[in-house]
Enzyme design. Structure first.
Site, PDB file in Angstrom:
ATOM      1  N   ASN A  10       1.216   5.299  -2.513  1.00  0.00           N
ATOM      2  CA  ASN A  10      -0.127   5.074  -1.969  1.00  0.00           C
ATOM      3  C   ASN A  10      -0.674   6.454  -1.610  1.00  0.00           C
ATOM      4  O   ASN A  10      -0.296   7.041  -0.602  1.00  0.00           O
ATOM      5  CB  ASN A  10      -0.024   4.169  -0.743  1.00  0.00           C
ATOM      6  CG  ASN A  10      -1.382   3.833  -0.164  1.00  0.00           C
ATOM      7  OD1 ASN A  10      -2.402   4.409  -0.554  1.00  0.00           O
ATOM      8  ND2 ASN A  10      -1.400   2.919   0.780  1.00  0.00           N
ATOM      9  N   ARG A  93      -1.053   2.180  -5.726  1.00  0.00           N
ATOM     10  CA  ARG A  93      -2.191   1.483  -5.132  1.00  0.00           C
ATOM     11  C   ARG A  93      -3.464   2.190  -5.588  1.00  0.00           C
ATOM     12  O   ARG A  93      -3.602   3.405  -5.409  1.00  0.00           O
ATOM     13  CB  ARG A  93      -2.094   1.540  -3.621  1.00  0.00           C
ATOM     14  CG  ARG A  93      -3.302   0.940  -2.966  1.00  0.00           C
ATOM     15  CD  ARG A  93      -3.233   1.043  -1.475  1.00  0.00           C
ATOM     16  NE  ARG A  93      -4.367   0.342  -0.898  1.00  0.00           N
ATOM     17  CZ  ARG A  93      -5.058   0.780   0.135  1.00  0.00           C
ATOM     18  NH1 ARG A  93      -4.734   1.918   0.713  1.00  0.00           N
ATOM     19  NH2 ARG A  93      -6.067   0.105   0.600  1.00  0.00           N
ATOM     20  N   HIS A 182      -8.617  -4.740   0.210  1.00  0.00           N
ATOM     21  CA  HIS A 182      -7.401  -5.309   0.814  1.00  0.00           C
ATOM     22  C   HIS A 182      -6.861  -6.475  -0.024  1.00  0.00           C
ATOM     23  O   HIS A 182      -6.154  -7.349   0.489  1.00  0.00           O
ATOM     24  CB  HIS A 182      -7.643  -5.869   2.233  1.00  0.00           C
ATOM     25  CG  HIS A 182      -7.960  -4.865   3.284  1.00  0.00           C
ATOM     26  ND1 HIS A 182      -8.885  -5.100   4.277  1.00  0.00           N
ATOM     27  CD2 HIS A 182      -7.472  -3.629   3.517  1.00  0.00           C
ATOM     28  CE1 HIS A 182      -8.952  -4.052   5.074  1.00  0.00           C
ATOM     29  NE2 HIS A 182      -8.116  -3.129   4.632  1.00  0.00           N
ATOM     30  N   ARG A 243     -15.535   1.310  11.581  1.00  0.00           N
ATOM     31  CA  ARG A 243     -16.676   0.916  10.734  1.00  0.00           C
ATOM     32  C   ARG A 243     -17.477  -0.187  11.412  1.00  0.00           C
ATOM     33  O   ARG A 243     -16.904  -1.086  12.030  1.00  0.00           O
ATOM     34  CB  ARG A 243     -16.196   0.412   9.367  1.00  0.00           C
ATOM     35  CG  ARG A 243     -15.484   1.461   8.543  1.00  0.00           C
ATOM     36  CD  ARG A 243     -15.223   0.929   7.127  1.00  0.00           C
ATOM     37  NE  ARG A 243     -14.258   1.752   6.443  1.00  0.00           N
ATOM     38  CZ  ARG A 243     -13.067   1.331   6.011  1.00  0.00           C
ATOM     39  NH1 ARG A 243     -12.709   0.067   6.148  1.00  0.00           N
ATOM     40  NH2 ARG A 243     -12.254   2.164   5.422  1.00  0.00           N
ATOM     41  N   GLU A 386       2.042  -4.969   1.698  1.00  0.00           N
ATOM     42  CA  GLU A 386       1.340  -4.537   0.486  1.00  0.00           C
ATOM     43  C   GLU A 386       2.279  -3.810  -0.482  1.00  0.00           C
ATOM     44  O   GLU A 386       2.150  -3.942  -1.688  1.00  0.00           O
ATOM     45  CB  GLU A 386       0.158  -3.639   0.882  1.00  0.00           C
ATOM     46  CG  GLU A 386      -0.973  -4.461   1.495  1.00  0.00           C
ATOM     47  CD  GLU A 386      -2.013  -3.628   2.221  1.00  0.00           C
ATOM     48  OE1 GLU A 386      -1.764  -3.230   3.370  1.00  0.00           O
ATOM     49  OE2 GLU A 386      -3.062  -3.365   1.632  1.00  0.00           O
TER      50      GLU A 386
END
Ligand code: AMP
Length: 405
Positions: A10, A93, A182, A243, A386
């Site tokens: 990742n 990823r 996601h 965010r 993940e």
């Protein structure tokens, strides 16, 4: 014997996270993180899970090439080097796969070119992901490299959910639509939730709430995503750590015209200095809860705004799905913050949603139900994984039995 190990990478702009898994039993052999790549103060933290041995070194690591070589060295010290014949593939990823990549894909030059073409819609993420793939390819050109896209799980969304209500010609010209992110987590958690209920994914409708520093919700009908809260970029939807999530787009015109801010300043404000952090100066839910316990009104309002938005999405996705079998909480906040789970479903008893206070307070590692026995809708805590999902998808594509040879 066929190789059974998968290295998951990742790659961020200045970091490289990795895990090495053995797909015979999905066990983790090693994991680590290289941080502050390109600075004088780079660090690598490595753990060999087979021996429990952990190491940490500092010192400049110039670029991703040097970072991957450092990872390779650490793995070699544990007898798990990248040159091992037991390594079947490297799974990467990749944040944005646009509409083009609906599934994990073995990387070739054409795939790299398409990921590059998507940079305008993912300027922060895709360049770093590409660097990771190119570096790994240069190091092991003979090995399959697989790109696993954060957007792929959401490509099943109907046009009614994926399109914004703007001129389709303009939207198509600029590839503007709701992609969602996601996806690897939403895919993994929705399936794990079905397993927890003892049912097949095709039989159940699940609302997945991925609440980490970034946060997104998705509506999953019979294993397929039908709506998700992030859009063209990860800015849309829930209130997140830094965010803003949803806001009237006119706020942006207003900040530019009346506030005199530049586009870059507004971008930074909404992505990095908003959400919980913008509201109260903290983006860590532990700290916010501690402040609320001390009577801090600013932290309490930030929490209330966060919960209000979350509850609206639960209601919206209930309506989208028509019938809901489970609501699954995952990621840092979803897995750990019992008060968030309790507040998000408070008052939704008429919809069959509730948490049992005792079950909700239990701290545990695995997937578990926190709704009262016999509840119409299961409320579950399902830790996301993940890396395992990327490794599983990668191995399914290239491992023993895959018909890619
Ligand atoms: P993630 O992005 O999934 O790693 O989640 C990171 C976020 O999870 C942090 O910013 C915290 O807000 C939250 N978090 C982690 N551990 C806890 C905890 N024990 N209680 C409440 N929130 C937590």
């Amino acid at each position: 014997m066929s190789p059974t190990r998968v290295l998951v990478l990742n790659s961020g702009s200045s970091s490289l996270k990795y895990q090495l898994l053995d797909m015979r039993d999905s066990s983790r052999l090693a994991a680590g993180l290289v941080e502050r790549i390109g600075e004088q103060t780079s660090r690598i933290r490595h753990t060999c899970l087979a021996t429990g041995d952990s190491r940490e070194h500092g010192g400049p690591i110039a670029d991703h090439d040097a970072a991957l070589k450092a990872v390779s060295q650490e793995l070699s010290r544990d007898g798990l080097g990248l040159d091992s014949p037991e390594l079947a593939a490297i799974g990467h990823r990749v944040v944005h796969g646009g509409m083009f990549f609906t599934e994990p894909t073995v990387v070739d030059d054409e795939v790299l070119a398409e990921i590059e073409r998507l940079i305008p819609v993912a300027p922060l993420h895709n360049p770093a992901n590409l660097t990771g793939i190119r570096t790994a390819r240069a190091l092991r050109p003979d090995l399959p490299q697989v790109a696993v896209f954060d957007t792929a799980f959401h490509t099943t969304m109907p046009e009614s959910a994926a399109r914004y209500a703007i001129d389709p010609k303009i939207a198509d010209r600029h590839r503007i639509r709701r992609y969602g992110f996601h996806g690897t987590s939403h895919a993994y958690v929705s399936r794990a939730t079905a397993r927890l209920l003892g049912r097949a994914p095709e039989e159940v409708n699940v609302i997945v709430l991925h609440l980490g520093n970034g946060a997104s919700a998705s509506a999953v009908a019979g294993g397929r995503c039908v709506d998700t809260s992030m859009g063209l970029t990860p800015l849309e939807g829930l209130v997140m750590g830094t965010r803003s999530g949803d806001l009237d787009p006119a706020v942006i015109f207003h900040l530019a015209r009346v506030g005199g801010m530049s586009m870059d300043e507004i971008d930074t404000l909404l992505n990095k200095r908003s959400g919980l952090f913008g509201l109260c100066g903290d983006n860590d839910m532990r700290e916010i809860r501690r402040r609320i316990d001390e009577g801090d009104a600013e932290a309490e309002l930030a929490f209330d705004i966060y919960i209000h938005r979350l509850k609206k999405y639960i209601g919206a996705y209930y309506a989208v799905l028509g019938r809901v079998d489970a609501v699954a909480f995952t990621a840092g906040v979803g897995e750990n913050a019992a008060p968030v789970r309790a507040a998000a479903v408070a008052g939704l008893e008429e919809l069959g949603l509730a948490v049992d206070p005792e079950l909700n307070a239990v701290r545990a590692d695995g997937p578990r139900l926190v709704s009262p026995a016999g509840a119409r809708v299961a409320v579950a805590v399902v830790p996301t994984d993940e890396e395992l999902e990327i490794a599983t998808q990668t191995y399914a594509l290239v491992g023993a039995g895959a018909n890619n040879s």
